[in-house]
Design an enzyme around this catalytic site. Sequence first.
Site, PDB file in Angstrom:
ATOM      1  N   CYS A   6       0.866  -1.319   0.154  1.00 43.09           N
ATOM      2  CA  CYS A   6      -0.215   0.256  -0.583  1.00 43.09           C
ATOM      3  C   CYS A   6       1.394   0.859  -0.060  1.00 43.09           C
ATOM      4  O   CYS A   6       1.763   1.025   0.353  1.00 43.09           O
ATOM      5  CB  CYS A   6      -1.006   0.210   1.372  1.00 43.09           C
ATOM      6  SG  CYS A   6      -2.146  -1.477   1.515  1.00 43.09           S
TER       7      CYS A   6
ATOM      8  N   ARG B 123       1.541   1.458  -5.970  1.00 42.01           N
ATOM      9  CA  ARG B 123       1.711   0.981  -4.463  1.00 42.01           C
ATOM     10  C   ARG B 123       0.774  -0.099  -4.253  1.00 42.01           C
ATOM     11  O   ARG B 123       0.152  -1.139  -3.561  1.00 42.01           O
ATOM     12  CB  ARG B 123       2.720   1.710  -3.740  1.00 42.01           C
ATOM     13  CG  ARG B 123       3.335   2.328  -3.775  1.00 42.01           C
ATOM     14  CD  ARG B 123       3.166   2.513  -2.762  1.00 42.01           C
ATOM     15  NE  ARG B 123       3.911   1.882  -1.631  1.00 42.01           N
ATOM     16  CZ  ARG B 123       5.323   1.468  -1.236  1.00 42.01           C
ATOM     17  NH1 ARG B 123       6.148   1.813  -2.236  1.00 42.01           N
ATOM     18  NH2 ARG B 123       5.811   0.787  -0.106  1.00 42.01           N
TER      19      ARG B 123
ATOM     20  N   TRP C 293      -3.577  -2.062  -1.548  1.00 50.06           N
ATOM     21  CA  TRP C 293      -3.908  -3.064  -1.899  1.00 50.06           C
ATOM     22  C   TRP C 293      -4.148  -3.666  -1.650  1.00 50.06           C
ATOM     23  O   TRP C 293      -3.202  -4.470  -0.589  1.00 50.06           O
ATOM     24  CB  TRP C 293      -2.160  -3.271  -2.510  1.00 50.06           C
ATOM     25  CG  TRP C 293      -2.184  -4.226  -3.265  1.00 50.06           C
ATOM     26  CD1 TRP C 293      -2.718  -5.039  -4.879  1.00 50.06           C
ATOM     27  CD2 TRP C 293      -1.487  -5.746  -3.579  1.00 50.06           C
ATOM     28  NE1 TRP C 293      -2.365  -6.179  -5.061  1.00 50.06           N
ATOM     29  CE2 TRP C 293      -1.812  -6.640  -3.901  1.00 50.06           C
ATOM     30  CE3 TRP C 293      -0.797  -6.219  -1.592  1.00 50.06           C
ATOM     31  CZ2 TRP C 293      -0.920  -8.047  -3.947  1.00 50.06           C
ATOM     32  CZ3 TRP C 293      -0.065  -7.687  -2.259  1.00 50.06           C
ATOM     33  CH2 TRP C 293      -0.020  -8.773  -2.758  1.00 50.06           C
TER      34      TRP C 293
ATOM     35  N   ASN D 291       0.968  -0.228   6.174  1.00 46.45           N
ATOM     36  CA  ASN D 291       1.527  -1.190   4.834  1.00 46.45           C
ATOM     37  C   ASN D 291       1.586  -2.153   5.825  1.00 46.45           C
ATOM     38  O   ASN D 291       2.809  -2.158   6.475  1.00 46.45           O
ATOM     39  CB  ASN D 291       2.082   0.309   4.018  1.00 46.45           C
ATOM     40  CG  ASN D 291       2.901  -1.352   2.288  1.00 46.45           C
ATOM     41  OD1 ASN D 291       1.858  -2.202   2.620  1.00 46.45           O
ATOM     42  ND2 ASN D 291       3.400  -0.779   2.662  1.00 46.45           N
ATOM     43  N   GLY D 292       1.503  -3.305   5.333  1.00 46.17           N
ATOM     44  CA  GLY D 292       2.405  -3.779   6.146  1.00 46.17           C
ATOM     45  C   GLY D 292       0.846  -5.641   6.152  1.00 46.17           C
ATOM     46  O   GLY D 292       0.187  -5.205   6.235  1.00 46.17           O
TER      47      GLY D 292
ATOM     48  N   GLU E 103       9.874 -13.231 -19.647  1.00 45.70           N
ATOM     49  CA  GLU E 103       9.183 -11.858 -19.458  1.00 45.70           C
ATOM     50  C   GLU E 103       8.684 -11.120 -19.929  1.00 45.70           C
ATOM     51  O   GLU E 103       7.736 -10.968 -19.954  1.00 45.70           O
ATOM     52  CB  GLU E 103      10.686 -10.953 -20.009  1.00 45.70           C
ATOM     53  CG  GLU E 103      10.711  -9.266 -19.322  1.00 45.70           C
ATOM     54  CD  GLU E 103      10.156  -9.021 -17.657  1.00 45.70           C
ATOM     55  OE1 GLU E 103       9.772 -10.024 -17.511  1.00 45.70           O
ATOM     56  OE2 GLU E 103       9.584  -7.930 -17.943  1.00 45.70           O
TER      57      GLU E 103
ATOM     58  N   LYS F  36       4.922  -9.711 -18.780  1.00 42.33           N
ATOM     59  CA  LYS F  36       4.298  -8.919 -19.390  1.00 42.33           C
ATOM     60  C   LYS F  36       2.710  -8.719 -20.277  1.00 42.33           C
ATOM     61  O   LYS F  36       1.890  -7.640 -19.737  1.00 42.33           O
ATOM     62  CB  LYS F  36       5.241  -7.878 -21.291  1.00 42.33           C
ATOM     63  CG  LYS F  36       6.203  -7.276 -19.954  1.00 42.33           C
ATOM     64  CD  LYS F  36       7.083  -6.734 -19.070  1.00 42.33           C
ATOM     65  CE  LYS F  36       6.396  -6.554 -17.436  1.00 42.33           C
ATOM     66  NZ  LYS F  36       7.742  -7.302 -16.912  1.00 42.33           N
TER      67      LYS F  36
ATOM     68  N   GLU G  90       0.168  -9.582 -17.583  1.00 33.05           N
ATOM     69  CA  GLU G  90       0.326  -8.431 -16.080  1.00 33.05           C
ATOM     70  C   GLU G  90      -1.139  -6.945 -16.822  1.00 33.05           C
ATOM     71  O   GLU G  90      -1.683  -7.493 -15.751  1.00 33.05           O
ATOM     72  CB  GLU G  90       1.421  -8.268 -15.970  1.00 33.05           C
ATOM     73  CG  GLU G  90       2.516  -8.295 -15.156  1.00 33.05           C
ATOM     74  CD  GLU G  90       3.501  -8.316 -14.456  1.00 33.05           C
ATOM     75  OE1 GLU G  90       4.874  -7.624 -15.479  1.00 33.05           O
ATOM     76  OE2 GLU G  90       3.756  -7.741 -13.032  1.00 33.05           O
TER      77      GLU G  90
ATOM     78  N   HIS H 198       7.213 -31.713 -25.587  1.00 41.76           N
ATOM     79  CA  HIS H 198       7.570 -32.389 -24.057  1.00 41.76           C
ATOM     80  C   HIS H 198       6.118 -32.119 -22.824  1.00 41.76           C
ATOM     81  O   HIS H 198       5.540 -32.935 -22.091  1.00 41.76           O
ATOM     82  CB  HIS H 198       8.653 -32.019 -23.353  1.00 41.76           C
ATOM     83  CG  HIS H 198       9.503 -32.454 -23.278  1.00 41.76           C
ATOM     84  ND1 HIS H 198      10.174 -34.334 -24.068  1.00 41.76           N
ATOM     85  CD2 HIS H 198      10.542 -32.133 -24.257  1.00 41.76           C
ATOM     86  CE1 HIS H 198      11.300 -33.886 -24.715  1.00 41.76           C
ATOM     87  NE2 HIS H 198      11.750 -32.958 -24.654  1.00 41.76           N
TER      88      HIS H 198
ATOM     89  N   LYS I  24       3.431  -2.659  -7.085  1.00 37.14           N
ATOM     90  CA  LYS I  24       4.690  -2.533  -7.527  1.00 37.14           C
ATOM     91  C   LYS I  24       5.780  -3.674  -7.153  1.00 37.14           C
ATOM     92  O   LYS I  24       6.412  -3.859  -7.496  1.00 37.14           O
ATOM     93  CB  LYS I  24       5.352  -1.043  -7.659  1.00 37.14           C
ATOM     94  CG  LYS I  24       6.419  -0.458  -8.575  1.00 37.14           C
ATOM     95  CD  LYS I  24       6.216  -0.843  -9.347  1.00 37.14           C
ATOM     96  CE  LYS I  24       7.844  -0.687 -10.347  1.00 37.14           C
ATOM     97  NZ  LYS I  24       8.155  -1.145 -11.621  1.00 37.14           N
TER      98      LYS I  24
HETATM   99  C1  AGP Z   1       7.061  -7.373 -13.201  1.00 36.60           C
HETATM  100  O1  AGP Z   1       7.256  -6.722 -14.518  1.00 36.60           O
HETATM  101  C2  AGP Z   1       6.569  -7.582 -11.705  1.00 36.60           C
HETATM  102  N1  AGP Z   1       6.306  -6.456 -11.513  1.00 36.60           N
HETATM  103  C3  AGP Z   1       7.353  -8.393 -10.997  1.00 36.60           C
HETATM  104  O2  AGP Z   1       7.008  -9.497 -11.083  1.00 36.60           O
HETATM  105  C4  AGP Z   1       8.292  -7.940  -9.893  1.00 36.60           C
HETATM  106  O3  AGP Z   1       9.324  -7.836 -11.566  1.00 36.60           O
HETATM  107  C5  AGP Z   1       8.078  -8.810  -9.160  1.00 36.60           C
HETATM  108  O4  AGP Z   1       7.710  -8.150  -7.944  1.00 36.60           O
HETATM  109  C6  AGP Z   1      10.157  -8.350  -8.462  1.00 36.60           C
HETATM  110  O5  AGP Z   1       9.969  -7.360  -7.978  1.00 36.60           O
HETATM  111  P1  AGP Z   1      11.199  -6.276  -7.186  1.00 36.60           P
HETATM  112  O6  AGP Z   1      12.172  -6.589  -8.151  1.00 36.60           O
HETATM  113  O7  AGP Z   1      11.127  -4.871  -7.111  1.00 36.60           O
HETATM  114  O8  AGP Z   1      12.186  -7.835  -6.012  1.00 36.60           O
END
Ligand code: AGP
Length: 584
Positions: free
Chosen positions: A2, A27, A74, A100-101, A459, A463, A466, A482, A579
């Site tokens: 958050c 966040r 969040w 936050n937490g 990757e 993307k 996500e 396989h 994030k």
């Molecule tokens: C990537 O697009 C995501 N936002 C997520 O997988 C991110 O890479 C992951 O949470 C790790 O975050 P960090 O690199 O800040 O540790």
Amino acid sequence: MCGIIGYIGYRKASEVIFKGLRKLEYRGYDSAGIATVSGKGISAIKDIGRIDDIHAKRNFLQLEGNMGIGHTRWATHGGVTQKNAHPHTDSTGKIYIVHNGVIENFDSLRAALAKKGHKFVSETDTEVIAHLVEEEGKKEGDFGKAFANAVAKLSGSWSLVCMHQGEEAIYLSRNGPPLILGIGKDEMFCASDVPALLDYTKRVIYIEDGDLVRFTREGYEIKNKGKKVERAVHTVTWTAKMAEKEGFDHFMLKEIHEQGGKIREALAADASGAVALLKGQQNITVVACGTSFYAGLVFKQLLQSRLGVNCDVIIGSEFAYARTGNERVVVAISQSGETADTLSAVRLAKKSGAKILGITNVTDSSLWRESDATVNIAAGPEIAVVATKSFTSQVAVLSKIALTLSGEKQEISSLSDASEQIEQVLERAGELETLASRLAPHKDFFFIGRSLSFPSALEGALKLKEITYLHAEAYAAGELKHGPLSLLQKDVVVVALAPSGTSLPKTISNMSECRARDAQLVAFSDSDEAISKSALHFRMPRVAQLAIPIVYAVPLQLLAYYMAVKLEKDPDKPRNLAKSCTVE
Ligand code: AGP
């Protein structure tokens, strides 16, 4: 994760907090709220939805007063409802708190408080903290002591910002998630992250775990384990402008376009500490999550193929179960430097005596401060939830480290060529927008690659899923036969990364296997043969092997971005995500 923020000073608190929350929205954005203190007492507005939408409906700026706190959520405990939105208050409505937490013992605390007559209106752990402070206040006249006593009863993770009616002061506690104190002139700020403060101050203190802070508009006091402590005041190098879109429709698009320049900055990063720590090591463990984990896979390939060093790349949340306990050196890769899964792996490894190399984009982050050696990837603030420039900068830094260790520093120049090749791809973004329109109606996507293209395929799939919410997965190209090949049929899209090089002939064979099952092949390649086998393609520049993970990431980022826009999804704030995941 958050976003939390607090302010006390001469400005209208609701305005400072509203603007700050918009900078923290990456966040978490399930719901948001602001509470301020004025002559009429404490007033609060909170609701579900995006900050701007809540403001349009409820007008945050009607809140008066020069002291306040705010939160963008969040969801962890309790669904996305108005009642679960922060700030939360106690029975009296005089204590307000944002958090936050995750409080792990909140059930028992809630039960004990309920026995004393406390009534709760939300499902959250945070509301329990407000009532705990109230209860401690009955025993302890001094609010600061009541706050400290309440905090002492918590277990789990938290960054707390708390205020109460009758005192022009804000109280903080940190145990895990980041919390920053911003120092102004006759005003003070606190926030989860720097962008929320940049319009007002660049002088910050990074609150540490165990710190209890009381601040007023004139100053602050920090205690840890009951004793006053001094914390260094840092001057942030980021500018407010860097945390703005600067004419791009989305942060994600801006950050994709920054990569050409950022690669050069990453390659200029000081990696001497990293090389010194890793030199001579025969076994290197990497811990990371998500995109950072994929950057770790590139590092593994280079360390093993160029140095003959054994490198194990372990997902942060799996490290506790997969580790040997004999790790001597652990490389932790984290853009935010605050990912709880990665930090818990680091702390576990340190307990067994491992030395930590932290590769991060945020200096003074938790990872930065808990590492024995660090490298800043220098990508600048990455506001979009999805990683883009941080991935390519991580790969550039890790490649530089590997080539320095292998004595092949001369090959680093092929990495700096990647900057120009990235610019070439960016200039043809329109072709990717067209490709995105062709692919947007499809529902199932496979990304395949071999060798250094395989992490890029991973990757690219991440993307796409996500930000478009479409099903996408990645496989080593040779792995499809396989099992996953059974899923291929008409309308299934196979994105094949097929750069020229030793792995190309076999990749082309794998592409033929897909085509024989009527899959819709989309080649990203510089090879005429690979392109000739595909229904659709994006012609890539010829790229040095080392630069493949960097240059091939860019068109895949753009493809995902344009598909998300086409499908009317918000690329910057995808549903369910945040994030930095500061909870395990
Ligand atoms: C990537 O697009 C995501 N936002 C997520 O997988 C991110 O890479 C992951 O949470 C790790 O975050 P960090 O690199 O800040 O540790």
